[in-house]
Scaffold this motif. Structure first.
Motif, PDB file in Angstrom:
ATOM      1  N   VAL A 179       0.868  -1.173   0.000  1.00  0.00           N
ATOM      2  CA  VAL A 179       0.000   0.000   0.000  1.00  0.00           C
ATOM      3  C   VAL A 179       0.908   1.227   0.000  1.00  0.00           C
ATOM      4  O   VAL A 179       1.814   1.335   0.824  1.00  0.00           O
ATOM      5  N   TYR A 180       0.664   2.110  -0.939  1.00  0.00           N
ATOM      6  CA  TYR A 180       1.484   3.317  -1.078  1.00  0.00           C
ATOM      7  C   TYR A 180       0.704   4.520  -0.561  1.00  0.00           C
ATOM      8  O   TYR A 180      -0.480   4.694  -0.864  1.00  0.00           O
ATOM      9  N   TYR A 181       1.402   5.343   0.214  1.00  0.00           N
ATOM     10  CA  TYR A 181       0.807   6.533   0.803  1.00  0.00           C
ATOM     11  C   TYR A 181       1.570   7.771   0.350  1.00  0.00           C
ATOM     12  O   TYR A 181       2.799   7.783   0.383  1.00  0.00           O
ATOM     13  N   CYS A 182       0.858   8.786  -0.023  1.00  0.00           N
ATOM     14  CA  CYS A 182       1.502  10.088  -0.173  1.00  0.00           C
ATOM     15  C   CYS A 182       1.319  10.846   1.132  1.00  0.00           C
ATOM     16  O   CYS A 182       0.344  10.638   1.859  1.00  0.00           O
ATOM     17  N   ALA A 183       2.266  11.698   1.421  1.00  0.00           N
ATOM     18  CA  ALA A 183       2.224  12.448   2.671  1.00  0.00           C
ATOM     19  C   ALA A 183       2.889  13.792   2.487  1.00  0.00           C
ATOM     20  O   ALA A 183       3.876  13.920   1.751  1.00  0.00           O
ATOM     21  N   ARG A 184       2.342  14.764   3.153  1.00  0.00           N
ATOM     22  CA  ARG A 184       2.926  16.104   3.192  1.00  0.00           C
ATOM     23  C   ARG A 184       3.280  16.345   4.646  1.00  0.00           C
ATOM     24  O   ARG A 184       2.390  16.551   5.486  1.00  0.00           O
ATOM     25  N   THR A 185       4.561  16.258   4.959  1.00  0.00           N
ATOM     26  CA  THR A 185       4.989  16.342   6.352  1.00  0.00           C
ATOM     27  C   THR A 185       6.308  17.087   6.452  1.00  0.00           C
ATOM     28  O   THR A 185       7.023  17.262   5.466  1.00  0.00           O
ATOM     29  N   THR A 186       6.607  17.485   7.681  1.00  0.00           N
ATOM     30  CA  THR A 186       7.893  18.106   7.958  1.00  0.00           C
ATOM     31  C   THR A 186       8.936  17.047   8.298  1.00  0.00           C
ATOM     32  O   THR A 186      10.104  17.167   7.922  1.00  0.00           O
ATOM     33  N   TYR A 187       8.498  16.028   9.021  1.00  0.00           N
ATOM     34  CA  TYR A 187       9.419  15.016   9.523  1.00  0.00           C
ATOM     35  C   TYR A 187       9.261  13.701   8.757  1.00  0.00           C
ATOM     36  O   TYR A 187       8.236  13.450   8.131  1.00  0.00           O
ATOM     37  N   ILE A 188      10.272  12.858   8.881  1.00  0.00           N
ATOM     38  CA  ILE A 188      10.205  11.518   8.319  1.00  0.00           C
ATOM     39  C   ILE A 188       9.412  10.633   9.269  1.00  0.00           C
ATOM     40  O   ILE A 188       9.637  10.655  10.477  1.00  0.00           O
ATOM     41  N   ALA A 189       8.508   9.851   8.718  1.00  0.00           N
ATOM     42  CA  ALA A 189       7.646   9.009   9.539  1.00  0.00           C
ATOM     43  C   ALA A 189       8.195   7.595   9.623  1.00  0.00           C
ATOM     44  O   ALA A 189       8.904   7.118   8.734  1.00  0.00           O
ATOM     45  N   THR A 190       7.833   6.921  10.707  1.00  0.00           N
ATOM     46  CA  THR A 190       8.159   5.510  10.853  1.00  0.00           C
ATOM     47  C   THR A 190       6.910   4.646  10.863  1.00  0.00           C
ATOM     48  O   THR A 190       7.007   3.421  10.856  1.00  0.00           O
ATOM     49  N   LEU A 191       5.766   5.288  10.894  1.00  0.00           N
ATOM     50  CA  LEU A 191       4.482   4.593  10.821  1.00  0.00           C
ATOM     51  C   LEU A 191       3.714   5.121   9.632  1.00  0.00           C
ATOM     52  O   LEU A 191       3.809   6.306   9.291  1.00  0.00           O
ATOM     53  N   CYS A 192       2.954   4.246   8.992  1.00  0.00           N
ATOM     54  CA  CYS A 192       2.120   4.638   7.869  1.00  0.00           C
ATOM     55  C   CYS A 192       0.663   4.368   8.224  1.00  0.00           C
ATOM     56  O   CYS A 192       0.271   3.211   8.309  1.00  0.00           O
ATOM     57  N   PRO A 193      -0.180   5.387   8.343  1.00  0.00           N
ATOM     58  CA  PRO A 193       0.217   6.795   8.360  1.00  0.00           C
ATOM     59  C   PRO A 193       0.709   7.224   9.737  1.00  0.00           C
ATOM     60  O   PRO A 193       0.438   6.558  10.737  1.00  0.00           O
ATOM     61  N   ALA A 194       1.429   8.310   9.786  1.00  0.00           N
ATOM     62  CA  ALA A 194       1.915   8.849  11.056  1.00  0.00           C
ATOM     63  C   ALA A 194       0.852   9.734  11.693  1.00  0.00           C
ATOM     64  O   ALA A 194      -0.156  10.062  11.064  1.00  0.00           O
TER      65      ALA A 194
END
Length: 124
Positions: free
Chosen positions: A94-109
């Motif tokens: 499963v691919y997620y797009c995200a607009r964030t400041t930080y790098i995530a370790t959970l999908c979604p964060a």
């Protein structure tokens, strides 16, 4: 509220291509400290950062997709895309797009803005 909507997932045979797209509703605040990301998560695997593009166009690719995937953005339209070529069965996730400041370790964060996820299945 800001919403990200993904499209373009599906099923393809190994060696094929898919293009994922993500469009965000207008950000009503300053999001200049955020970047676009594509993450993926396969069953039984951790969330993986696939690619990232900053506002000034700097890109990052996971080693597993370098040379096969290309990320692009259109800031005027609040969109990001991921062109995926030479797909392999191990790209199934499963691919997620995200607009964030930080790098995530959970999908979604729990931070940032995330799409709903789109399934990519690559058969051998």
């Amino acid at each position: 509220d800001v919403q990200l909507v993904e499209s373009g997932g599906g099923s393809v045979q190994a060696g094929g291509s898919l293009r994922l797209s993500c469009i965000a509703s207008r950000f009503t605040f300053d999001d200049s400290d955020m970047a676009w990301h594509w993450y993926r998560q396969a069953p039984g695997h951790e969330c993986e950062l696939v690619s990232r593009i900053s506002n000034d166009g700097d890109t990052f690719y996971a080693d597993s997709v370098k040379g096969r995937f290309t990320i692009s953005q259109d800031n005027a339209k609040n969109t990001v895309a991921l062109q995926m070529s030479s797909l392999k069965p191990e790209d199934t996730a499963v691919y997620y797009c995200a607009r964030t400041t930080y790098i995530a370790t959970l999908c979604p964060a729990v931070f940032g803005y995330w799409g709903q996820g789109t399934q990519v299945t690559v058969s051998s």
